[in-house]
Design an enzyme around this catalytic site. Structure first.
Site, PDB file in Angstrom:
ATOM      1  N   HIS A 112       0.849  -1.186   0.000  1.00  0.00           N
ATOM      2  CA  HIS A 112       0.000   0.000   0.000  1.00  0.00           C
ATOM      3  C   HIS A 112       0.886   1.237   0.000  1.00  0.00           C
ATOM      4  CE1 HIS A 112       0.648  -0.832   4.375  1.00  0.00           C
ATOM      5  NE2 HIS A 112       0.968   0.436   4.321  1.00  0.00           N
TER       6      HIS A 112
HETATM    7  C1  T46 Z   1       3.060   0.772   6.856  1.00  0.00           C
HETATM    8  C2  T46 Z   1       3.818  -0.487   7.057  1.00  0.00           C
HETATM    9  C3  T46 Z   1       5.296  -0.262   7.159  1.00  0.00           C
HETATM   10  C4  T46 Z   1      -4.152  -0.120  13.377  1.00  0.00           C
HETATM   11  O1  T46 Z   1      -5.284  -0.291  13.867  1.00  0.00           O
HETATM   12  N1  T46 Z   1      -3.389   0.924  13.795  1.00  0.00           N
HETATM   13  C5  T46 Z   1      -2.154   1.177  13.297  1.00  0.00           C
HETATM   14  O2  T46 Z   1      -1.491   2.148  13.712  1.00  0.00           O
HETATM   15  C6  T46 Z   1      -1.643   0.300  12.267  1.00  0.00           C
HETATM   16  C7  T46 Z   1      -0.271   0.545  11.665  1.00  0.00           C
HETATM   17  C8  T46 Z   1      -2.425  -0.745  11.852  1.00  0.00           C
HETATM   18  N2  T46 Z   1      -3.660  -0.955  12.402  1.00  0.00           N
HETATM   19  C9  T46 Z   1      -4.440  -2.111  11.980  1.00  0.00           C
HETATM   20  C10 T46 Z   1      -4.944  -2.080  10.541  1.00  0.00           C
HETATM   21  C11 T46 Z   1      -5.012  -3.542  10.174  1.00  0.00           C
HETATM   22  O3  T46 Z   1      -6.255  -4.093  10.594  1.00  0.00           O
HETATM   23  O4  T46 Z   1      -3.615  -3.269  12.073  1.00  0.00           O
HETATM   24  C12 T46 Z   1      -3.898  -4.166  11.021  1.00  0.00           C
HETATM   25  C13 T46 Z   1      -2.645  -4.487  10.208  1.00  0.00           C
HETATM   26  O5  T46 Z   1      -2.271  -3.322   9.455  1.00  0.00           O
HETATM   27  P1  T46 Z   1      -1.699  -3.411   7.976  1.00  0.00           P
HETATM   28  O6  T46 Z   1      -2.303  -4.553   7.255  1.00  0.00           O
HETATM   29  O7  T46 Z   1      -1.826  -2.063   7.329  1.00  0.00           O
HETATM   30  O8  T46 Z   1      -0.154  -3.736   8.274  1.00  0.00           O
HETATM   31  P2  T46 Z   1       1.084  -3.749   7.294  1.00  0.00           P
HETATM   32  O9  T46 Z   1       2.155  -4.476   7.989  1.00  0.00           O
HETATM   33  O10 T46 Z   1       0.711  -4.208   5.932  1.00  0.00           O
HETATM   34  O11 T46 Z   1       1.498  -2.188   7.151  1.00  0.00           O
HETATM   35  C14 T46 Z   1       1.970  -1.477   8.278  1.00  0.00           C
HETATM   36  C15 T46 Z   1       1.281  -0.115   8.395  1.00  0.00           C
HETATM   37  O12 T46 Z   1      -0.139  -0.275   8.413  1.00  0.00           O
HETATM   38  C16 T46 Z   1       1.630   0.802   7.254  1.00  0.00           C
HETATM   39  O13 T46 Z   1       1.205   2.118   7.522  1.00  0.00           O
HETATM   40  O14 T46 Z   1       3.555   1.708   6.242  1.00  0.00           O
HETATM   41  O15 T46 Z   1       3.385  -1.270   8.165  1.00  0.00           O
END
Ligand code: T46
Length: 133
Positions: free
Chosen positions: A50
Site C-alpha cells: 500500500h
Molecule cells: C506501513 C507499514 C510499514 C491499526 O489499527 N493501527 C495502526 O497504527 C496500524 C499501523 C495498523 N492498524 C491495523 C490495521 C489492520 O487491521 O492493524 C492491522 C494491520 O495493518 P496493515 O495490514 O496495514 O499492516 P502492514 O504491515 O501491511 O502495514 C503497516 C502499516 O499499516 C503501514 O502504515 O507503512 O506497516
C-alpha cells in the site's frame, strides 16, 4: 528526493552496551504522533502493499531483519533493514512492501500522523493514478 533514504542513528553505547535515541525533529525529521511495531511475522509472509496519501514514517528493525521494496510509480528500489542503527525514511505517496522477515524481526515504525484507514491506498492502480495526477 531519492526513493531509498537510509538514516544512520548514532549508537550511544558505553561499556554496558548500546542505546539509540530517536527524537522528533532531530534523528526523526517530523513530529512523532504514533509508534507501532510488527513482530511474529510468519515465515514467507510479506506485508505492506500500500501507499499513504499523507504520512511520513521512519522504520527500523530493532531486532532481526526484513527487506523493504519502495516504489514511486516509476522505479522500484529495495533496502534491507538489518540493524537497530539503520532507519528507513518513507515519504508520502510511496508504495511499500516488506518481505523476507527473519523469525526474530521486530520492525519499529515511527509515524507522523495518527492511524487513519482512509489515508491508505491499497490498490496499485489507484496508487499509479494518484502519483501521475
Ligand atoms: C506501513 C507499514 C510499514 C491499526 O489499527 N493501527 C495502526 O497504527 C496500524 C499501523 C495498523 N492498524 C491495523 C490495521 C489492520 O487491521 O492493524 C492491522 C494491520 O495493518 P496493515 O495490514 O496495514 O499492516 P502492514 O504491515 O501491511 O502495514 C503497516 C502499516 O499499516 C503501514 O502504515 O507503512 O506497516
Amino acid at each position: 528526493m531519492a526513493l531509498i533514504n537510509l538514516v544512520e542513528f548514532p549508537p550511544l553505547g558505553d561499556d554496558r552496551g548500546s542505546l539509540v535515541a530517536l527524537e522528533a525533529n532531530v534523528t526523526v525529521p517530523f513530529e512523532i504522533k504514533r509508534v507501532y511495531y510488527i513482530f511474529g511475522t510468519k515465515q514467507g509472509v510479506s506485508r505492506g502493499f500500500h501507499a499513504h496519501k499523507n504520512l511520513k514514517q521512519v522504520a527500523v528493525c530493532v531486532t532481526g531483519k526484513c527487506r523493504f521494496v519502495l516504489d514511486d510509480g516509476q522505479t522500484r528500489q529495495e533496502a534491507w533493514l538489518d540493524s537497530p542503527t539503520k532507519g528507513l525514511l518513507i515519504e508520502d505517496l510511496v508504495w511499500r512492501e516488506m518481505h523476507d522477515f527473519s523469525e526474530d524481526c521486530v520492525l519499529l515504525v515511527l509515524a507522523s500522523e495518527h492511524y487513519d484507514e482512509s489515508d491508505y491506498i491499497r490498490d496499485y492502480d489507484e496508487f499509479l493514478k494518484a502519483v501521475t495526477q
